[in-house]
Enzyme design. Structure first.
Site, PDB file in Angstrom:
ATOM      1  N   ARG A  50      17.112  -2.720  72.160  1.00 11.38           N
ATOM      2  CA  ARG A  50      16.238  -2.371  71.028  1.00 11.38           C
ATOM      3  C   ARG A  50      15.633  -3.625  70.401  1.00 11.38           C
ATOM      4  NH1 ARG A  50      18.671   1.284  66.268  1.00 11.38           N
ATOM      5  NH2 ARG A  50      19.753  -0.652  65.769  1.00 11.38           N
ATOM      6  N   LYS A 149      12.519  -2.479  64.605  1.00 15.93           N
ATOM      7  CA  LYS A 149      13.491  -2.824  63.565  1.00 15.93           C
ATOM      8  C   LYS A 149      13.141  -4.226  63.078  1.00 15.93           C
ATOM      9  CE  LYS A 149      18.422  -2.208  62.763  1.00 15.93           C
ATOM     10  NZ  LYS A 149      18.298  -1.637  61.438  1.00 15.93           N
ATOM     11  N   GLU A 182      14.027  10.388  58.255  1.00 20.05           N
ATOM     12  CA  GLU A 182      15.396   9.867  58.273  1.00 20.05           C
ATOM     13  C   GLU A 182      15.737   9.421  56.866  1.00 20.05           C
ATOM     14  OE1 GLU A 182      15.695   6.309  60.609  1.00 20.05           O
ATOM     15  OE2 GLU A 182      13.859   5.479  59.793  1.00 20.05           O
TER      16      GLU A 182
END
Ligand code: PXG
Length: 288
Positions: A50, A149, A182
């Site tokens: 990721r 991220k 989320e």
């Protein structure tokens, strides 16, 4: 505490980055939060993948290979005599001048902190959280993919402030179409008539590592799970709700916007998932 910083292990008092680092000046960088359980780093390769995808999306060249970062993480844990903890891996664009231009930052910076984290008070794991929906929306993928991220967490921080102002520890963030994306630092799941439901990444959910391990747990337990579009209505009418994240692990939610979810107590499927997740983290992972 010993910190890994750009190829060296240094005491935290020496672990300093420049005021000209674009991670600080512009939030230009990427990060991962990773857990260490009984000497095993949980899903390290998934975290590093990721990180690599986030960095690639920002055209940020990682200063180390996958294997080198993995080794630096393990060594940071070893040097801190850590067997259980929370690892923060950060890669910044590095030092540049006072313009935005990332190409004027010749050397990205990488650092690793291996420490502890307790996100929510322990009693909430048995009583469940009361959360709220906030006005601050999840990042639109046309502005910045919510899968990245990055070091830009300001809208999540704004949402966290709104949650606190409303007396809650966590907040649901909707996407710009009004669907549930989320929470500020956790993915969300509900249980409806025996099926686990969670928003897809395309709705603005980060592809959480805990989320993906919960998808595996559901499969292993034989509980059906689907990625679907969810609105607040679905959560108000859910039988159960829980959040997942590296720091939070699996935490039940019993109230949204002052409305009770299900029986207003952590539900049986949440319990089964939580227990199975706790077993999983002890058997999966990379030995440090
Ligand atoms: N959504 C967002 C927006 C996150 O930042 C998660 C979901 C859960 O993903 P993982 O891979 O952890 O299962 C995250 C990650 C903290 C903190 O210090 C936690 C996260 C991010 C930043 C800070 O509490 N969680």
């Amino acid at each position: 505490m010993t910190i890994y910083l750009d190829g060296k292990f240094v005491d935290e008092s020496e672990a300093k980055v420049s005021v000209f680092d674009h991670g600080l000046l512009y939030g230009d960088g990427v990060f991962e939060g990773i857990r260490l359980y009984q000497g095993n780093v949980f899903r390290l390769d998934e975290h590093l993948e990721r990180l690599e995808y986030s960095a690639k999306a920002l055209m940020l060249k990682l200063p180390l290979t996958h294997a080198e970062i993995a080794e630096a993480i393990c060594e940071t844990c070893r040097r801190n005599n850590l067997t259980d903890g929370y690892i923060r891996l950060v890669v910044t664009r590095g030092v540049g001048d006072l313009g935005l231009s990332p190409w004027l930052c010749p050397k990205p910076s990488i650092f690793i902190i291996a420490s502890k984290i307790a996100l929510y008070p322990a009693e909430h794991y048995t009583t469940g959280l009361a959360i709220v929906t906030v006005a601050t929306r999840r990042m639109n993928s046309a502005a910045l993919s919510p899968s990245v991220k990055s070091l830009n967490y300001l809208n999540n921080i704004m949402a966290k402030i709104e949650a606190r102002q409303a007396g809650a520890l966590e907040a649901i963030m909707l996407n710009d179409q009004g669907y549930v994306a989320e929470c500020t630092g956790d993915n969300i799941f509900i249980v409806h008539k025996g099926t686990i439901l969670t928003p897809a990444a395309s709705q603005g959910a980060l592809k959480g590592i805990t989320r993906s391990s919960i998808i595996d747990v559901a499969k292993e337990l034989g509980i059906p799970l689907q990625e679907v579009d969810l609105t607040r209505y679905d959560i108000w009418n859910a039988d159960e709700c829980f959040l997942t994240g590296t720091a939070a692990e699996v935490i039940p939610v019993v109230k949204l916007d002052g409305r009770e979810i299900g029986t207003a107590k952590p539900g049986p499927i949440t319990h089964r998932v939580l227990e199975a997740f706790r077993r999983k983290v002890l058997v999966e992972g990379t030995r440090i």
